[in-house]
Design an enzyme around this catalytic site. Sequence first.
Site, PDB file in Angstrom:
ATOM      1  N   ASP A  31      11.917   0.173  10.663  1.00 40.05           N
ATOM      2  CA  ASP A  31      10.518  -0.072  10.271  1.00 40.05           C
ATOM      3  C   ASP A  31       9.858  -0.910  11.359  1.00 40.05           C
ATOM      4  O   ASP A  31      10.525  -1.751  11.973  1.00 40.05           O
ATOM      5  CB  ASP A  31      10.452  -0.807   8.922  1.00 40.05           C
ATOM      6  CG  ASP A  31       9.179  -0.488   8.161  1.00 40.05           C
ATOM      7  OD1 ASP A  31       9.260   0.146   7.092  1.00 40.05           O
ATOM      8  OD2 ASP A  31       8.093  -0.854   8.651  1.00 40.05           O
ATOM      9  N   ASN A  32       8.566  -0.698  11.573  1.00 42.32           N
ATOM     10  CA  ASN A  32       7.846  -1.565  12.519  1.00 42.32           C
ATOM     11  C   ASN A  32       6.996  -2.586  11.769  1.00 42.32           C
ATOM     12  O   ASN A  32       6.202  -3.297  12.385  1.00 42.32           O
ATOM     13  CB  ASN A  32       6.981  -0.748  13.482  1.00 42.32           C
ATOM     14  CG  ASN A  32       5.870   0.006  12.777  1.00 42.32           C
ATOM     15  OD1 ASN A  32       5.811   0.043  11.545  1.00 42.32           O
ATOM     16  ND2 ASN A  32       4.986   0.628  13.547  1.00 42.32           N
ATOM     17  N   ARG A  35       3.014  -1.572   7.789  1.00 46.18           N
ATOM     18  CA  ARG A  35       2.340  -1.542   6.485  1.00 46.18           C
ATOM     19  C   ARG A  35       1.845  -2.942   6.119  1.00 46.18           C
ATOM     20  O   ARG A  35       0.719  -3.127   5.647  1.00 46.18           O
ATOM     21  CB  ARG A  35       3.293  -1.010   5.417  1.00 46.18           C
ATOM     22  CG  ARG A  35       2.798  -1.128   3.992  1.00 46.18           C
ATOM     23  CD  ARG A  35       1.581  -0.237   3.728  1.00 46.18           C
ATOM     24  NE  ARG A  35       1.074  -0.397   2.395  1.00 46.18           N
ATOM     25  CZ  ARG A  35       1.092   0.548   1.452  1.00 46.18           C
ATOM     26  NH1 ARG A  35       1.593   1.729   1.713  1.00 46.18           N
ATOM     27  NH2 ARG A  35       0.583   0.332   0.268  1.00 46.18           N
ATOM     28  N   ASP A  74       9.171   0.889  16.621  1.00 45.87           N
ATOM     29  CA  ASP A  74       8.090   1.839  16.354  1.00 45.87           C
ATOM     30  C   ASP A  74       8.567   3.266  16.624  1.00 45.87           C
ATOM     31  O   ASP A  74       8.954   3.599  17.757  1.00 45.87           O
ATOM     32  CB  ASP A  74       6.915   1.478  17.274  1.00 45.87           C
ATOM     33  CG  ASP A  74       5.657   2.226  16.921  1.00 45.87           C
ATOM     34  OD1 ASP A  74       5.730   3.218  16.158  1.00 45.87           O
ATOM     35  OD2 ASP A  74       4.580   1.823  17.415  1.00 45.87           O
ATOM     36  N   ASN A 118       0.231   8.040  14.779  1.00 49.06           N
ATOM     37  CA  ASN A 118       1.425   7.395  14.221  1.00 49.06           C
ATOM     38  C   ASN A 118       2.296   8.424  13.485  1.00 49.06           C
ATOM     39  O   ASN A 118       3.509   8.504  13.697  1.00 49.06           O
ATOM     40  CB  ASN A 118       0.993   6.300  13.238  1.00 49.06           C
ATOM     41  CG  ASN A 118       2.165   5.479  12.718  1.00 49.06           C
ATOM     42  OD1 ASN A 118       2.722   4.646  13.420  1.00 49.06           O
ATOM     43  ND2 ASN A 118       2.566   5.740  11.480  1.00 49.06           N
ATOM     44  N   THR A 144       3.293  15.494   1.122  1.00 44.80           N
ATOM     45  CA  THR A 144       2.582  15.142  -0.105  1.00 44.80           C
ATOM     46  C   THR A 144       2.033  16.397  -0.775  1.00 44.80           C
ATOM     47  O   THR A 144       1.678  17.370  -0.092  1.00 44.80           O
ATOM     48  CB  THR A 144       1.425  14.148   0.187  1.00 44.80           C
ATOM     49  OG1 THR A 144       0.437  14.268  -0.838  1.00 44.80           O
ATOM     50  CG2 THR A 144       0.756  14.420   1.516  1.00 44.80           C
ATOM     51  N   SER A 179      -8.158  14.861   3.573  1.00 43.47           N
ATOM     52  CA  SER A 179      -8.459  13.656   4.366  1.00 43.47           C
ATOM     53  C   SER A 179      -7.765  13.804   5.721  1.00 43.47           C
ATOM     54  O   SER A 179      -6.874  14.652   5.893  1.00 43.47           O
ATOM     55  CB  SER A 179      -7.947  12.383   3.673  1.00 43.47           C
ATOM     56  OG  SER A 179      -6.529  12.310   3.790  1.00 43.47           O
ATOM     57  N   TYR A 181      -5.626  11.809   6.887  1.00 41.63           N
ATOM     58  CA  TYR A 181      -4.202  11.532   6.596  1.00 41.63           C
ATOM     59  C   TYR A 181      -3.501  12.807   6.125  1.00 41.63           C
ATOM     60  O   TYR A 181      -2.424  13.164   6.627  1.00 41.63           O
ATOM     61  CB  TYR A 181      -4.109  10.422   5.534  1.00 41.63           C
ATOM     62  CG  TYR A 181      -2.863  10.471   4.682  1.00 41.63           C
ATOM     63  CD1 TYR A 181      -1.622  10.122   5.204  1.00 41.63           C
ATOM     64  CD2 TYR A 181      -2.927  10.873   3.341  1.00 41.63           C
ATOM     65  CE1 TYR A 181      -0.471  10.187   4.414  1.00 41.63           C
ATOM     66  CE2 TYR A 181      -1.796  10.931   2.554  1.00 41.63           C
ATOM     67  CZ  TYR A 181      -0.568  10.593   3.097  1.00 41.63           C
ATOM     68  OH  TYR A 181       0.554  10.658   2.323  1.00 41.63           O
ATOM     69  N   HIS A 182      -4.099  13.495   5.161  1.00 41.31           N
ATOM     70  CA  HIS A 182      -3.452  14.703   4.646  1.00 41.31           C
ATOM     71  C   HIS A 182      -3.359  15.790   5.726  1.00 41.31           C
ATOM     72  O   HIS A 182      -2.399  16.559   5.768  1.00 41.31           O
ATOM     73  CB  HIS A 182      -4.206  15.229   3.421  1.00 41.31           C
ATOM     74  CG  HIS A 182      -4.041  14.368   2.193  1.00 41.31           C
ATOM     75  ND1 HIS A 182      -4.982  13.444   1.802  1.00 41.31           N
ATOM     76  CD2 HIS A 182      -3.023  14.273   1.299  1.00 41.31           C
ATOM     77  CE1 HIS A 182      -4.552  12.828   0.702  1.00 41.31           C
ATOM     78  NE2 HIS A 182      -3.370  13.306   0.386  1.00 41.31           N
ATOM     79  N   LYS A 185      -0.307  15.259   7.720  1.00 36.31           N
ATOM     80  CA  LYS A 185       0.885  15.723   6.997  1.00 36.31           C
ATOM     81  C   LYS A 185       1.072  17.233   7.175  1.00 36.31           C
ATOM     82  O   LYS A 185       2.197  17.718   7.330  1.00 36.31           O
ATOM     83  CB  LYS A 185       0.751  15.409   5.510  1.00 36.31           C
ATOM     84  CG  LYS A 185       0.886  13.953   5.173  1.00 36.31           C
ATOM     85  CD  LYS A 185       2.355  13.549   5.149  1.00 36.31           C
ATOM     86  CE  LYS A 185       2.536  12.161   4.595  1.00 36.31           C
ATOM     87  NZ  LYS A 185       3.823  11.580   4.968  1.00 36.31           N
ATOM     88  N   ARG A 240      -4.637   0.962  -9.206  1.00 34.03           N
ATOM     89  CA  ARG A 240      -5.930   0.269  -9.358  1.00 34.03           C
ATOM     90  C   ARG A 240      -6.247   0.061 -10.840  1.00 34.03           C
ATOM     91  O   ARG A 240      -6.691  -1.012 -11.248  1.00 34.03           O
ATOM     92  CB  ARG A 240      -7.062   1.075  -8.698  1.00 34.03           C
ATOM     93  CG  ARG A 240      -6.951   1.210  -7.180  1.00 34.03           C
ATOM     94  CD  ARG A 240      -8.267   1.672  -6.560  1.00 34.03           C
ATOM     95  NE  ARG A 240      -8.818   2.872  -7.141  1.00 34.03           N
ATOM     96  CZ  ARG A 240      -8.513   4.123  -6.774  1.00 34.03           C
ATOM     97  NH1 ARG A 240      -7.657   4.333  -5.799  1.00 34.03           N
ATOM     98  NH2 ARG A 240      -9.091   5.155  -7.358  1.00 34.03           N
ATOM     99  N   THR A 252     -11.899   2.019 -13.675  1.00 35.06           N
ATOM    100  CA  THR A 252     -12.997   2.822 -13.112  1.00 35.06           C
ATOM    101  C   THR A 252     -12.527   4.100 -12.409  1.00 35.06           C
ATOM    102  O   THR A 252     -12.360   4.133 -11.188  1.00 35.06           O
ATOM    103  CB  THR A 252     -13.804   1.966 -12.100  1.00 35.06           C
ATOM    104  OG1 THR A 252     -12.892   1.478 -11.093  1.00 35.06           O
ATOM    105  CG2 THR A 252     -14.489   0.796 -12.782  1.00 35.06           C
TER     106      THR A 252
END
Length: 384
Positions: A31-32, A35, A74, A118, A144, A179, A181-182, A185, A240, A252
């Site tokens: 791990d770097n 997070r 990394d 990344n 995902t 997104s 991010y997606h 992936k 959340r 919400t």
Amino acid sequence: MKVMIMGMDGYLGWPLSMHLSSRGHEVSGVDNLSRRKNVNETGSWSATPIKTMNERRIRYKEVSGKDLTFYRGDLVEPSFTDLVVKKEMPDCIVHLGEIPSAPYSMIDVDHCNYTQNNNIIGNNNILFAMKDHVPNCHLLKLGTMGEYGTPNLDIPEGFFEIEYRGRKDKLPYPRQPGSWYHLAKVHETWNIMFANKIWGLRATDVMQGVVHGVLTDDMETDDLITRFDFDEVWGTAINRFCAQAVVGHDVTPYGKGGQTRGYLALRDSMQCFTLAVENPPDETEYRVFNQFDETYSVNALAEIVSKVAKEYDLEGKIRNIPNPRLEAEKHRYEPDMKHLPALGFKPKFNLEDELRITLPKLIEYKDRIEAKRDKIKPKIFWSQ
Ligand SMILES: NC(=O)c1ccc[n+]([C@@H]2O[C@H](COP(=O)([O-])OP(=O)(O)OC[C@H]3O[C@@H](n4cnc5c(N)ncnc54)[C@H](O)[C@@H]3O)[C@@H](O)[C@H]2O)c1
């Protein structure tokens, strides 16, 4: 089996490291610590106060007698990734070591590029290191369910049969990510399929639903607890909602609340990963697993959180707010999940059971949520 966990310090990586170690596997990890840094950057923190990697490993050794080898570095650095894979010579690499946030990737060009660089480059470096040093190793890679998007068709596990202009073929199912991010992936999925095609690397590409919960059987004390993020950038909808209920904020859901996704308890996710690690694909096989227990709309999630919250004298009033994301708010969602049950997966923990473990734990750390409650409201908008 020698298992190497990329992303060992993360929400999933830490509990999985302990879980596989307690089953007798020889576990190492990388791990770097990005997070932790990235959550700090957005002004938030984990509701659960997590220990450093060194403290975690020392405490785990005290309670279990077992060692977890850890390399800080990394995965984007090819020489580092090459070195650790060569040193460990793992039978299985579980690759969780990525930036997992859609909103983070949508902040601006720098966050989009950081996420994509990344995730895509780190994944490539693992593929090349495997090819050079452990060509028979099994890559268990976390994708995902969000890769598929929300098509108006059933969602198979990776591939589907299609007939077009009188001809038939079995093809990768179309991806419609929502997104930056997606999108990364999806690109990683193509890169893994290509590495499988040219080098015969064996891989399981896991299309995972949203994982919820904060405790597993290996967390004998809170020194071993995993992280629980609840802000708009790093917290999932369910996290959340839990945090909002705990501090007396309205729960919400975004938009109309019909957005439906697959969900899985953290403890059940350990069972899924274990089955995949211990039942590797055939040599040269690339396979795709959809990994979730149950599907819920965000309105249904909010209602269940609110219902369970009342058992702890929390109000949990629901109020839908404008959706910062561009996404279908009412849609079909019928994903298959056949491969893991075929290996013996039986979900044990439904959402309500898991909430009865998560909510009391969060109530213990209510002050930490209260201190960052202004971080829950959405400020990152997809269309800006
Ligand atoms: N948690 C979920 O509900 C969920 C759902 C679907 C998919 N996933 C996927 O599972 C994986 C793990 O998710 P998570 O929730 O544990 O995320 P996480 O952020 O808690 O864990 C990822 C870990 O990887 C590390 N990391 C990131 N980039 C790295 C790099 N370049 N080099 C070394 N280490 C690096 C981070 O520091 C972090 O500790 C991710 O790929 C995520 O996209 C998670």
